[in-house]
Enzyme design. Sequence first.
Site, short mmCIF file in Angstrom:
data_model
loop_
_atom_site.label_atom_id
_atom_site.label_comp_id
_atom_site.label_asym_id
_atom_site.label_seq_id
_atom_site.Cartn_x
_atom_site.Cartn_y
_atom_site.Cartn_z
N GLY A 67 -6.87 -108.33 31.73
CA GLY A 67 -6.07 -108.80 32.84
C GLY A 67 -6.31 -107.97 34.09
O GLY A 67 -6.61 -108.48 35.16
N ASN A 70 -7.86 -102.19 33.47
CA ASN A 70 -7.48 -100.77 33.26
C ASN A 70 -7.61 -100.34 31.80
O ASN A 70 -8.29 -99.37 31.48
CB ASN A 70 -6.03 -100.54 33.71
CG ASN A 70 -5.90 -100.33 35.20
OD1 ASN A 70 -6.79 -99.79 35.85
ND2 ASN A 70 -4.78 -100.75 35.75
N GLY A 71 -6.91 -101.05 30.93
CA GLY A 71 -6.93 -100.67 29.52
C GLY A 71 -8.32 -100.81 28.93
O GLY A 71 -8.72 -100.02 28.06
N GLU A 72 -9.07 -101.78 29.43
CA GLU A 72 -10.42 -102.01 28.91
C GLU A 72 -11.34 -100.85 29.31
O GLU A 72 -12.18 -100.40 28.52
CB GLU A 72 -10.95 -103.34 29.46
CG GLU A 72 -10.18 -104.56 28.96
CD GLU A 72 -8.76 -104.70 29.48
OE1 GLU A 72 -8.47 -104.21 30.60
OE2 GLU A 72 -7.92 -105.30 28.78
N HIS A 99 -23.95 -93.84 41.81
CA HIS A 99 -23.41 -92.48 41.75
C HIS A 99 -23.05 -92.05 40.33
O HIS A 99 -23.14 -90.86 40.02
CB HIS A 99 -22.15 -92.37 42.61
CG HIS A 99 -22.42 -92.31 44.08
ND1 HIS A 99 -21.61 -91.63 44.97
CD2 HIS A 99 -23.41 -92.85 44.82
CE1 HIS A 99 -22.08 -91.75 46.20
NE2 HIS A 99 -23.18 -92.50 46.14
N ASN A 100 -22.58 -92.98 39.52
CA ASN A 100 -21.98 -92.61 38.23
C ASN A 100 -22.83 -92.99 37.03
O ASN A 100 -22.45 -92.67 35.90
CB ASN A 100 -20.58 -93.24 38.09
CG ASN A 100 -19.72 -93.03 39.32
OD1 ASN A 100 -19.31 -93.98 39.98
ND2 ASN A 100 -19.46 -91.79 39.66
N ARG A 110 -7.47 -111.18 36.10
CA ARG A 110 -6.33 -111.69 36.85
C ARG A 110 -6.34 -111.19 38.30
O ARG A 110 -5.39 -111.44 39.03
CB ARG A 110 -5.02 -111.26 36.18
CG ARG A 110 -4.81 -111.91 34.81
CD ARG A 110 -3.61 -111.30 34.10
NE ARG A 110 -3.38 -111.99 32.81
CZ ARG A 110 -2.63 -111.49 31.84
NH1 ARG A 110 -2.06 -110.30 31.97
NH2 ARG A 110 -2.47 -112.17 30.72
N ARG A 134 -27.55 -84.42 42.89
CA ARG A 134 -26.12 -84.07 42.87
C ARG A 134 -25.35 -84.93 41.88
O ARG A 134 -24.43 -84.47 41.22
CB ARG A 134 -25.52 -84.15 44.27
CG ARG A 134 -25.24 -85.54 44.82
CD ARG A 134 -24.77 -85.46 46.27
NE ARG A 134 -24.21 -86.70 46.78
CZ ARG A 134 -24.91 -87.75 47.18
NH1 ARG A 134 -26.23 -87.75 47.08
NH2 ARG A 134 -24.31 -88.83 47.65
O1 LIG Z 1 -5.38 -105.78 31.37
C1 LIG Z 1 -5.03 -105.50 30.26
C2 LIG Z 1 -4.98 -104.09 29.81
O2 LIG Z 1 -5.22 -103.21 30.86
C3 LIG Z 1 -4.59 -106.56 29.32
O3 LIG Z 1 -5.47 -107.65 29.43
C4 LIG Z 1 -3.19 -106.98 29.66
O4 LIG Z 1 -2.31 -105.86 29.53
C5 LIG Z 1 -2.69 -108.13 28.79
O5 LIG Z 1 -1.40 -108.49 29.20
P1 LIG Z 1 -0.51 -109.58 28.42
O6 LIG Z 1 -0.44 -109.16 26.99
O7 LIG Z 1 0.82 -109.51 29.13
O8 LIG Z 1 -1.21 -110.92 28.59
#
Ligand SMILES: O=C(CO)[C@H](O)[C@H](O)COP(=O)(O)O
Length: 151
Positions: A67, A70-72, A99-100, A110, A134
């Site tokens: 979504g 971040n979590g990914e 750079h990375n 989303r 660098r």
């Molecule tokens: O982006 C995400 C993690 O960082 C997930 O896709 C998100 O948290 C899913 O949300 P939900 O369970 O409310 O559909």
Amino acid sequence: MRVHIATDHAAFDLKQYLVKELTALGYEVVDHGADHYDAQDDYPTFVIPAAEAVVRDPGSLGIVLGGSGNGEQIAANKVRGVRAALAYNTVMARLAREHNDANVLSLGGRMQSLEDALAMAKVFLETPFSEDPRHVRRLKELEDYENATRA
Ligand SMILES: O=C(CO)[C@H](O)[C@H](O)COP(=O)(O)O
């Protein structure tokens, strides 16, 4: 080039779109799921195997989706040897490579249109690491930390 891709439910449509578009552009896309929409699925299930595949497959790159992304990104960075970068525009996607030397791109399904996400994916896949001393030095510092602290 092989591209390992994965998503949870939150970017399932984006993943299907990127698989189609990147395949049409000539990339060999390996789809690590999800293979169907399930609102209760969890991103580590799909992201970690895709990230591991990138490390096992030198020269390949990864794209992980959720979504927000971040979590990914967090999940992918748990895999030793992965440098996963979150991008929200094409400049971020380009800098992740230049750079990375990021080997995994994380995108939030989303957060933008399918077309803008494709543009970021294309820039990421097409941009080489700069090899600038660098940046090489800074990546070596990270690798040294990882080697010193992980079993
Ligand atoms: O982006 C995400 C993690 O960082 C997930 O896709 C998100 O948290 C899913 O949300 P939900 O369970 O409310 O559909």
